[in-house]
Scaffold this active site. Structure first.
Site, mmCIF file in Angstrom:
data_model
loop_
_atom_site.group_PDB
_atom_site.id
_atom_site.type_symbol
_atom_site.label_atom_id
_atom_site.label_comp_id
_atom_site.label_asym_id
_atom_site.label_seq_id
_atom_site.Cartn_x
_atom_site.Cartn_y
_atom_site.Cartn_z
ATOM 1 C CD GLN A 17 -2.395 -1.312 2.666
ATOM 2 O OE1 GLN A 17 -3.701 -0.692 2.795
ATOM 3 N NE2 GLN A 17 -1.805 -1.587 3.588
ATOM 4 C CG ASP A 77 7.942 4.278 0.837
ATOM 5 O OD1 ASP A 77 7.610 3.758 1.862
ATOM 6 O OD2 ASP A 77 7.992 2.900 -0.139
ATOM 7 C CG HIS A 100 -3.046 2.305 -2.116
ATOM 8 N ND1 HIS A 100 -2.918 2.241 -0.656
ATOM 9 C CD2 HIS A 100 -4.090 1.693 -2.276
ATOM 10 C CE1 HIS A 100 -4.041 1.253 -0.257
ATOM 11 N NE2 HIS A 100 -4.683 0.931 -1.346
ATOM 12 C CD GLU A 114 -0.176 0.285 17.719
ATOM 13 O OE1 GLU A 114 0.587 1.183 18.010
ATOM 14 O OE2 GLU A 114 -1.342 0.377 16.848
HETATM 15 C C1 BV8 Z 1 -11.802 2.223 -3.814
HETATM 16 C C2 BV8 Z 1 -2.292 6.384 -1.594
HETATM 17 C C3 BV8 Z 1 -13.693 1.649 -5.029
HETATM 18 C C4 BV8 Z 1 -2.135 7.939 -1.421
HETATM 19 C C5 BV8 Z 1 -3.970 5.569 0.048
HETATM 20 C C6 BV8 Z 1 -15.296 -0.742 2.277
HETATM 21 C C7 BV8 Z 1 -15.901 -0.043 3.503
HETATM 22 C C8 BV8 Z 1 -15.497 0.940 4.035
HETATM 23 C C9 BV8 Z 1 -15.015 2.100 3.055
HETATM 24 C C10 BV8 Z 1 -14.685 1.644 1.837
HETATM 25 C C11 BV8 Z 1 -14.905 0.148 1.302
HETATM 26 N N1 BV8 Z 1 -14.314 0.095 0.114
HETATM 27 C C12 BV8 Z 1 -13.919 1.295 -0.307
HETATM 28 C C13 BV8 Z 1 -13.814 2.168 0.657
HETATM 29 C C14 BV8 Z 1 -13.557 3.513 0.680
HETATM 30 C C15 BV8 Z 1 -12.078 3.624 0.854
HETATM 31 C C16 BV8 Z 1 -11.714 3.213 2.537
HETATM 32 O O1 BV8 Z 1 -11.263 2.323 2.372
HETATM 33 N N2 BV8 Z 1 -12.119 3.842 3.235
HETATM 34 C C17 BV8 Z 1 -11.787 3.442 4.681
HETATM 35 C C18 BV8 Z 1 -10.619 4.034 5.210
HETATM 36 C C19 BV8 Z 1 -13.079 3.992 5.496
HETATM 37 N N3 BV8 Z 1 -11.212 3.145 0.043
HETATM 38 C C20 BV8 Z 1 -10.939 3.672 -1.286
HETATM 39 O O2 BV8 Z 1 -11.395 4.808 -1.535
HETATM 40 C C21 BV8 Z 1 -10.087 2.857 -1.948
HETATM 41 N N4 BV8 Z 1 -10.638 2.745 -3.459
HETATM 42 O O3 BV8 Z 1 -12.130 1.057 -3.008
HETATM 43 O O4 BV8 Z 1 -12.372 2.448 -4.893
HETATM 44 C C22 BV8 Z 1 -14.742 2.634 -3.911
HETATM 45 C C23 BV8 Z 1 -14.523 3.837 -3.697
HETATM 46 C C24 BV8 Z 1 -15.310 4.413 -2.929
HETATM 47 C C25 BV8 Z 1 -16.251 3.730 -2.131
HETATM 48 C C26 BV8 Z 1 -16.460 2.371 -2.200
HETATM 49 C C27 BV8 Z 1 -15.653 1.951 -3.336
HETATM 50 C C28 BV8 Z 1 -8.813 3.549 -2.475
HETATM 51 C C29 BV8 Z 1 -8.084 3.491 -1.105
HETATM 52 C C30 BV8 Z 1 -6.429 3.938 -1.463
HETATM 53 C C31 BV8 Z 1 -6.293 5.288 -0.679
HETATM 54 N N5 BV8 Z 1 -4.776 5.798 -0.923
HETATM 55 N N6 BV8 Z 1 -2.778 5.963 -0.281
HETATM 56 C C32 BV8 Z 1 -1.050 8.148 -0.314
HETATM 57 O O5 BV8 Z 1 -0.432 7.383 0.202
HETATM 58 O O6 BV8 Z 1 -0.811 9.501 -0.200
HETATM 59 S S1 BV8 Z 1 -4.185 4.810 1.457
HETATM 60 C C33 BV8 Z 1 -2.993 5.323 2.445
HETATM 61 O O7 BV8 Z 1 -3.648 5.177 3.766
HETATM 62 C C34 BV8 Z 1 -1.936 4.362 2.603
HETATM 63 O O8 BV8 Z 1 -1.749 3.960 1.260
HETATM 64 C C35 BV8 Z 1 -2.223 3.373 3.105
HETATM 65 O O9 BV8 Z 1 -2.844 2.160 2.555
HETATM 66 C C36 BV8 Z 1 -3.283 3.773 4.215
HETATM 67 C C37 BV8 Z 1 -2.766 3.813 5.596
HETATM 68 O O10 BV8 Z 1 -2.728 2.420 5.956
HETATM 69 P P1 BV8 Z 1 -1.393 1.831 6.694
HETATM 70 O O11 BV8 Z 1 -0.582 1.400 5.491
HETATM 71 O O12 BV8 Z 1 -2.030 0.571 7.183
HETATM 72 O O13 BV8 Z 1 -0.671 2.728 7.220
HETATM 73 P P2 BV8 Z 1 -1.343 3.226 8.903
HETATM 74 O O14 BV8 Z 1 -0.314 4.438 9.314
HETATM 75 O O15 BV8 Z 1 -2.698 3.369 8.811
HETATM 76 O O16 BV8 Z 1 -0.721 1.968 9.802
HETATM 77 C C38 BV8 Z 1 0.613 1.754 10.033
HETATM 78 C C39 BV8 Z 1 0.527 0.488 10.901
HETATM 79 O O17 BV8 Z 1 1.855 -0.148 10.979
HETATM 80 C C40 BV8 Z 1 -0.388 0.337 12.163
HETATM 81 O O18 BV8 Z 1 -0.987 -0.769 12.382
HETATM 82 C C41 BV8 Z 1 1.238 0.508 12.995
HETATM 83 O O19 BV8 Z 1 0.735 -0.499 14.273
HETATM 84 C C42 BV8 Z 1 2.062 -0.542 12.378
HETATM 85 N N7 BV8 Z 1 3.448 -0.245 12.502
HETATM 86 C C43 BV8 Z 1 4.173 0.907 12.852
HETATM 87 N N8 BV8 Z 1 5.371 0.851 12.995
HETATM 88 C C44 BV8 Z 1 5.771 -0.350 12.611
HETATM 89 C C45 BV8 Z 1 4.354 -1.045 12.275
HETATM 90 N N9 BV8 Z 1 4.399 -2.289 12.064
HETATM 91 C C46 BV8 Z 1 5.564 -3.119 11.759
HETATM 92 N N10 BV8 Z 1 6.604 -2.449 11.950
HETATM 93 C C47 BV8 Z 1 6.881 -1.098 12.269
HETATM 94 N N11 BV8 Z 1 8.032 -0.455 12.854
#
Ligand code: BV8
Length: 254
Positions: free
Chosen positions: A108, A111, A126, A222
């Site tokens: 996802q 970078d 993404h 986590e």
């Molecule tokens: C789509 C690019 C059709 C830009 C990103 C179903 C249900 C509800 C909502 C939806 C659904 N289907 C679609 C949706 C809408 C939406 C969505 O998911 N909304 C949610 C959030 C409510 N999805 C979309 O719009 C997707 N498109 O499905 O099209 C559609 C559209 C609309 C409606 C229906 C269908 C497009 C999604 C892509 C968005 N673009 N990125 C950019 O990066 O700038 S997403 C972006 O946020 C990132 O790419 C990444 O994926 C996301 C963040 O997630 P993580 O990578 O998990 O990062 P995060 O910080 O959250 O977590 C870090 C984790 O690492 C933590 O758990 C932490 O504990 C852990 N961690 C920390 N340190 C460490 C570690 N783990 C290991 N080692 C470490 N050292």
């Protein structure tokens, strides 16, 4: 089961697997110095929510603000290098494909650090901020050929340029999503690493793998919303856990 015991069991499953699929998120790049989405942004950008800026509507409303945010993010990334977690995944791909195992890494992250570390079979769910594209012609331009002397970013012909990423509210590239779902449905072992499991459709991959009969593993310090679909959990950082896992797998015959 303790983490070392879980690492041992997971290593045995991976060493015997014919098909392995891995999903990574921002947590894998955290130890390279890249801010994750969930931790507060620093300085100028601390007052903005990444989930709101990474949205097609935000770009339509304020292309200058969104373009400046991405410029700031990849300027940060320029200082970041792959960490031991990225390198372990690249080495794991080499070891497993060398043994005839099919390996796919769906990320996802935008970078490019997996590719920098040597991973080859990477599906960028993404997109990437290392390429920008013209909103008129969809022509793609590598970062070093984009003109960032003014914002919003424009092409030579004056059209708006945007980072080549998938924003919230946009579809993932159909072919990339199809290949990722195919890998997740057919793998023997699925590992979700460093992702909060809240962004769809990637958030559904662990359940998809589990329902297809794969052994599912979560590597994250986590618990997350996908922890329930993970048969094994290794509560540690990717930079520490992945090299350990690789070392055990290398020591085992397939
Ligand atoms: C789509 C690019 C059709 C830009 C990103 C179903 C249900 C509800 C909502 C939806 C659904 N289907 C679609 C949706 C809408 C939406 C969505 O998911 N909304 C949610 C959030 C409510 N999805 C979309 O719009 C997707 N498109 O499905 O099209 C559609 C559209 C609309 C409606 C229906 C269908 C497009 C999604 C892509 C968005 N673009 N990125 C950019 O990066 O700038 S997403 C972006 O946020 C990132 O790419 C990444 O994926 C996301 C963040 O997630 P993580 O990578 O998990 O990062 P995060 O910080 O959250 O977590 C870090 C984790 O690492 C933590 O758990 C932490 O504990 C852990 N961690 C920390 N340190 C460490 C570690 N783990 C290991 N080692 C470490 N050292």
């Amino acid at each position: 089961m303790s983490d070392p015991e879980t690492v041992e069991v997971v290593a045995e499953r991976v060493a015997r697997a014919s098909r392995v699929a891995v999903l990574t998120g921002a947590g894998v790049s955290a130890e390279s110095g890249m801010a994750t989405f969930r931790e507060p942004q620093h300085g100028l950008w601390s007052k903005y929510d990444p989930m709101e800026l990474a949205h097609i509507d935000a770009f339509r409303r304020d292309p200058e603000l969104v373009s400046r945010w991405y410029h700031w993010r990849f300027s940060q990334a320029a200082e970041c290098a792959p960490n031991p977690g990225h390198r372990a995944l690249a080495d794991l791909e080499r070891v497993l494909t060398g043994r005839g195992c099919d390996f796919v890494l769906a990320t996802q992250n935008i970078d490019g650090l997996h590719q920098q570390a040597g991973s080859e079979r990477v599906l960028e769910l993404h997109g990437t901020f290392l390429t920008w594209r013209c909103t008129e012609t969809a022509e793609r331009v590598p970062l070093d050929r984009v003109d960032f002397s003014s914002f919003p970013v424009r092409s030579a012909s004056g059209s708006l340029m945007r980072p080549d990423v998938v924003w919230f509210g946009e579809q993932l590239p159909a072919d990339v999503l199809r290949r990722a779902e195919e890998a997740v449905r057919s793998c023997d072992v699925f590992m979700t690493v460093g992702t909060s499991g809240v962004v769809w459709p990637a958030a559904g991959f662990c359940e998809l793998a589990a329902s297809a009969g794969a052994a599912t593993v979560e590597i994250n310090p986590e618990e997350t919303p996908v922890s329930g679909a993970a048969q094994f959990a290794i509560r540690g950082t990717s930079a520490r856990v992945l090299p350990m896992l690789l070392e055990r797998i290398v020591s085992m015959d397939s």
